[in-house]
Design a protein around this motif. Structure first.
Motif, PDB file in Angstrom:
ATOM      1  N   ARG A  49      50.174  16.039  65.091  1.00 36.69           N
ATOM      2  CA  ARG A  49      51.030  15.089  64.395  1.00 36.69           C
ATOM      3  C   ARG A  49      51.148  15.494  62.924  1.00 36.69           C
ATOM      4  N   PRO A  50      52.361  15.509  62.370  1.00 37.52           N
ATOM      5  CA  PRO A  50      52.523  15.931  60.969  1.00 37.52           C
ATOM      6  C   PRO A  50      51.816  14.976  60.019  1.00 37.52           C
ATOM      7  N   SER A  51      51.309  15.538  58.936  1.00 33.31           N
ATOM      8  CA  SER A  51      50.636  14.716  57.935  1.00 33.31           C
ATOM      9  C   SER A  51      51.642  13.869  57.180  1.00 33.31           C
ATOM     10  N   ALA A  52      51.139  12.909  56.425  1.00 27.20           N
ATOM     11  CA  ALA A  52      52.024  12.048  55.635  1.00 27.20           C
ATOM     12  C   ALA A  52      52.817  12.863  54.616  1.00 27.20           C
ATOM     13  N   LEU A  53      52.154  13.836  53.985  1.00 23.59           N
ATOM     14  CA  LEU A  53      52.839  14.667  52.988  1.00 23.59           C
ATOM     15  C   LEU A  53      53.907  15.525  53.635  1.00 23.59           C
TER      16      LEU A  53
END
Length: 284
Positions: free
Chosen positions: A34-38
């Motif tokens: 899952r992609p990070s928030a940044l």
């Protein structure tokens, strides 16, 4: 006859697909992380920048409009308010810079409302990403517009005779303070973009908020020249604090109080309108 024979041959050549073979194909590889928030925020920020690339007319409000404002106010009011346009621009340009950038922040809400009308938000909400990434992406993309407006204003001001005594460091610090405040101020318009039904209503409400804040400030004249009752509002206006901070940094004074007030207002705007925006986004 030939067509029927060809269709029959193609049908025989196709291998039957079973549920087991399809499941094996789908789970043959590991699920991507899952992609990070940044990462998600930067991706949506890049999406906002690509919009500018494909519709370059969007840059009109950050180029032609600021130039028109500087020329109009300097040469119309410079002689009456400061004795000469060259004297007045030293006071006016930092304020007009703040005014121009603050005014174009409302287009963040317009962009949000437009994507809602097109149904794009329905797709975003199904993605396994950090929920605020969509909103933060809008604001990061618009930060590029604010930077372009600041550079255009400074170049025009230098041509007209503006000379910042704070040097390069003072100018850069002033732009950073302005960008931080504008990023926080844009959360108001994301809320309106989610709350109101049409982009015209977003622009209408935005102008009702922006005009009093920008014109009832120290952008054009010093508060000491105003009536006492008006000074009370002007001196506590967040736009006044930002304009004073930007002006002081460019002059080389490094006004600690104005800078802290500007950053404090930015933190307060994010703390108040950020959660409200995300609540509306989750319920939209």
């Amino acid at each position: 006859m030939t067509t029927a024979t060809t269709a029959g041959t193609d049908a025989q050549d196709l291998a039957p697909v079973s549920a087991e073979s399809l499941a094996e194909l789908l789970i043959a590889k590991e699920r991507p992380p899952r992609p990070s928030a940044l990462s998600a925020s930067l991706t949506f920020g890049w999406r906002a920048i690509l919009k500018i690339k494909h519709v370059p007319e969007q840059l009109f409000d950050v180029t032609a409009f600021p130039v028109m404002m500087v020329l109009m106010y300097t040469y119309l009011f410079g002689g009456a308010l400061a004795g000469s346009p060259s004297e007045y621009i030293q006071y006016l340009l930092p304020g007009i810079l703040v005014m121009s950038v603050v005014m174009i922040t409302m287009y963040t809400g317009v962009s949000v409302n437009t994507d809602i009308e097109k149904g794009v938000f329905d797709r975003f909400r199904t993605l396994p990403i950090w929920r605020p990434a969509v909103m933060v992406g809008y604001l990061l993309g618009d930060a590029l517009r604010y930077t372009i407006a600041s550079v255009v204003m400074l170049v025009v001001g230098l041509i007209m005779g503006f000379r910042p005594d704070g040097g390069v460091l003072g100018v850069l610090a002033a732009i950073v303070v302005l960008l931080v405040f504008s990023f926080a101020f844009s959360w108001i318009w994301t809320m309106f973009g989610l709350l109101l039904r049409t982009e015209k209503s977003v622009m209408g409400v935005s102008m009702m908020v922006i005009f009093p804040l920008t014109f009832l400030s120290d952008i054009f004249v010093k508060p000491e020249t105003m009536p006492g009752w008006l000074q009370a509002f002007v001196n506590n206006n967040p736009v006044t604090h930002v304009a004073s901070a930007v002006r002081g940094l460019m002059e080389g004074d490094w006004p600690t109080s104005a800078v802290l007030w500007s950053l404090g207002w930015a933190a307060l705007l994010i703390a108040v309108f950020g959660p409200v925006t995300m609540r509306l986004y989750n319920r939209k």
